[in-house]
Design an enzyme around this catalytic site. Structure first.
Site, short mmCIF file in Angstrom:
data_model
loop_
_atom_site.label_atom_id
_atom_site.label_comp_id
_atom_site.label_asym_id
_atom_site.label_seq_id
_atom_site.Cartn_x
_atom_site.Cartn_y
_atom_site.Cartn_z
N HIS A 188 0.83 -1.21 0.00
CA HIS A 188 0.00 0.00 0.00
C HIS A 188 0.86 1.25 0.00
CE1 HIS A 188 -4.06 -1.54 0.29
NE2 HIS A 188 -3.50 -2.57 0.89
N ARG A 293 -12.14 2.18 -20.00
CA ARG A 293 -12.17 0.93 -20.76
C ARG A 293 -12.36 -0.22 -19.77
NH1 ARG A 293 -8.17 3.89 -24.20
NH2 ARG A 293 -8.71 3.49 -26.38
N ARG A 329 -17.38 2.56 -20.39
CA ARG A 329 -17.75 1.79 -21.58
C ARG A 329 -17.95 0.33 -21.18
NH1 ARG A 329 -13.57 1.55 -26.45
NH2 ARG A 329 -12.39 0.17 -25.09
N GLU A 427 -17.81 4.27 -33.95
CA GLU A 427 -16.49 3.77 -34.39
C GLU A 427 -16.61 2.84 -35.58
OE1 GLU A 427 -14.51 1.76 -31.13
OE2 GLU A 427 -16.36 0.86 -30.43
N ASN A 450 -9.90 5.33 -33.38
CA ASN A 450 -8.97 4.22 -33.67
C ASN A 450 -9.67 3.18 -34.55
OD1 ASN A 450 -7.58 5.64 -31.72
ND2 ASN A 450 -8.08 4.20 -30.08
N ASP A 451 -10.85 2.75 -34.08
CA ASP A 451 -11.58 1.77 -34.87
C ASP A 451 -12.23 2.40 -36.09
OD1 ASP A 451 -11.22 -0.82 -33.78
OD2 ASP A 451 -12.30 -0.17 -31.99
N ARG A 461 -5.85 -2.43 -37.70
CA ARG A 461 -5.00 -1.55 -36.89
C ARG A 461 -3.86 -2.28 -36.20
NH1 ARG A 461 -9.33 0.08 -32.00
NH2 ARG A 461 -7.62 0.33 -30.56
N CYS A 498 -13.06 10.02 -28.22
CA CYS A 498 -12.23 9.38 -27.19
C CYS A 498 -11.12 8.52 -27.79
CB CYS A 498 -13.08 8.57 -26.23
SG CYS A 498 -13.92 7.19 -27.02
#
Ligand code: PEP
Ligand code: MG
Length: 537
Positions: A188, A293, A329, A427, A450-451, A461, A498
């Site tokens: 920790h 994500r 998401r 996307e 990206n997609d 990709r 995003c």
């Protein structure tokens, strides 16, 4: 010059004088007592005060570093209430007629040794915790406040190990870095140091005679230099200057609005993969989280993460963001993100295959578990749910039906939740083309460039061989972004980006002119992009 290598718990460069941590450990004497019951009572009073103190530390850590990291002080309180621990202390006092300090020290040592010998990393790390709680009670019993570690100038702090309570009690403005001879990157203390944004190294074999010497901590390579030579010092001073430049940019823009000169406000959000990244989002002053994500929770696990595990993660993020918007998401696996325990078939074209929402609509139980966790967590902050890889209206309608079933069930069981805004990732070219229809069904769009680039340009990709064809600046992609923004705005649906392109400084102005409402990116890009926006007309 001497140099010692260990493991890095957090990156960064520190240059300064070394100070050895002064431990508050008392020399505990074994003393005979006549009245064992009175001594046991004395122990319990000290323990109760220690628990109150730990509550104070919990409250402090909660404010400074958030619930996840503050929890250690709750764990310490629980450890002090542990029956085995208390029985052992009482038994030593009664059977040996000895003072409480001695009984606590002996019990603490015994328990620490037991933990240290365990196989499990997590349990081994608890060894420092049991020593820590015992020290706290002994300090109280012997009427001491502890010597504390008060430094007149900022120092590189070296210790054998650091208890979480020691870390949180330090004046952070006086600590340049932590270096411990023991400790694990999972402890920790390491986690706290990371969240506090101080370079930290563990398991470095630093000798004992370093107090007052000059040192350099390289948190990138895990190295400590003692009495560095001129060349090394110059090299690290230059590297540190570069870091300072970045930090100056941060300091200058922190707390300021992301607004153009003409007064257009943009939501500048951060992308995260898990609870551990929230610190960076806060540090870089993001106004929210535009992409969590969630599949990383699944990727880090050996089996399906339970509703409870997911609830805890989503709730922690929502609480740490303290009312700011958090877009989570739903599961986006398949394609490049494969998980063994899902037992997915091998596919010839995984990017065009069984992935993301397609898996969720097929394995509804997996989807429902996640949705229940999300809705339950929604009661603790400002959560939005976002669906990935949408190509058709029916996928959104079906998802919303499932969401309703989950809400109905929660209502039936009187479990609180909020009316969570729902959005979709844009996307795929199909989603762009039907954006008007989709906008009628949802509260927001977030463009996954990206997609979107991959599917628009028909370029895998992941395939390095065709990397030069992967062009997110392609006019087709830029036009799709414009089309999505326009469709969203026709239906009062806000639109963000995003994907990686959202952080591209050469396009910031273009996106704003297109009418984008939100940009979400890796936390380190936030302030540089804020700078561009504030300089725009
Ligand atoms: C995207 O596709 O742009 C995106 C943000 O999602 P991911 O990179 O996780 O597929
Ligand atoms: Mg994507």
């Amino acid at each position: 010059m001497e140099q010692f290598k260990g493991k890095s718990a957090f990156q960064g460069i520190a240059i300064g004088k070394i100070a050895e941590m002064v431990k508050d450990s008392k020399v505990v004497r074994r003393e005979h007592v006549e009245d064992a019951e009175a001594e046991i009572k004395r122990y319990h009073e000290a323990k109760d005060r220690a628990i109150t103190e730990l509550q104070g530390l919990y409250d402090k850590a909660l404010k400074e570093v958030g619930e996840t990291h503050a929890q250690i002080f709750e764990v310490h309180q629980m450890m002090l209430e542990d029956d085995d621990y208390n029985d052992s202390i009482e038994n030593i006092i009664k059977s040996q007629l000895v003072n409480a300090e001695y009984a606590v020290a002996t019990t603490g040592d015994n328990f620490a040794e037991t933990f240290a010998a365990m196989e499990d990393d997590y349990m081994r790390a608890r060894s420092a915790d049991v020593k820590d709680i015992s020290e706290r009670v002994i300090t109280d019993l012997s009427g001491g406040q502890g010597t504390g570690n008060v430094f007149t100038e900022p120092v590189i702090l070296v210790a054998d190990d650091l208890a979480p309570s020691e870390t949180v009690q330090l004046d952070k403005s006086k600590v340049l870095a932590f270096v411990t001879r023991e400790g694990s990157t999972n402890s920790h203390t390491a986690i706290l140091a990371r969240t506090m944004n101080i370079p930290a190294l563990v398991q470095v074999p630093v000798p004992k005679d370093v107090e007052g010497k000059m040192g350099i901590v390289d948190g990138f390579t895990g190295t400590v230099y003692i009495d560095p030579d001129e060349d090394t010092l110059t090299k690290y001073q230059m590297q540190q200057d570069k870091e300072k430049e970045k930090k100056a940019l941060l300091a200058e823009l922190k707390g300021k609005d992301t607004v153009t000169k003409s007064g257009r406000k943009i939501k500048l959000y951060g992308n995260i993969g898990g609870v551990g990244d929230v610190g960076f989002v806060l540090e870089n002053d993001a106004a929210g989280i535009g992409l969590f994500r969630s599949e990383f929770l699944y990727l880090q696990s050996d089996g399906y993460p339970t509703e409870e595990e997911q609830f805890k993660a989503y709730r922690t993020v929502a609480e740490m963001m303290a009312g700011k918007e958090v877009v989570i998401r739903t599961l986006d696996i398949g394609a490049d993100k494969q998980i063994d325990y899902f037992n997915l078939d091998h596919e010839a074209n995984p990017a065009l295959g069984f992935r993301a929402i397609r898996i969720c609509l097929d394995r509804v139980d997996v989807f429902k578990t996640q949705l229940r966790a999300l809705y339950r967590a929604s009661a603790f902050g400002n959560i939005d749910i976002m669906l990935p890889m949408i190509t058709s209206v029916w996928e959104v309608e079906k998802s919303k039906e499932i969401m309703k079933e989950v809400r109905d069930d929660l209502s039936a069981h009187q479990i609180p939740f909020k009316d969570v805004p729902v959005g979709v990732m844009i996307e795929t070219p199909a989603a762009v083309m039907i954006a008007d229809e989709l906008a009628e069904l949802v509260d927001f769009f977030s463009i996954g460039t990206n997609d979107l680039t991959q599917y628009t340009e028909a370029i895998d990709r992941q395939n390095q061989k065709i990397e030069r064809y992967f062009n997110p600046h392609h006019p087709a992609v830029l036009r799709e972004i414009q089309m999505t923004i326009d469709a969203g705005h026709r239906h009062n649906t806000w639109v963000g980006i995003c994907g990686e392109l959202g952080a591209d400084p050469t396009l910031t102005e273009t996106f704003i002119k297109m009418g984008i409402d939100e940009l979400s990116m890796s936390p380190s890009s936030i302030l540089p992009v804020r700078k561009i926006i504030r300089e725009m007309d």
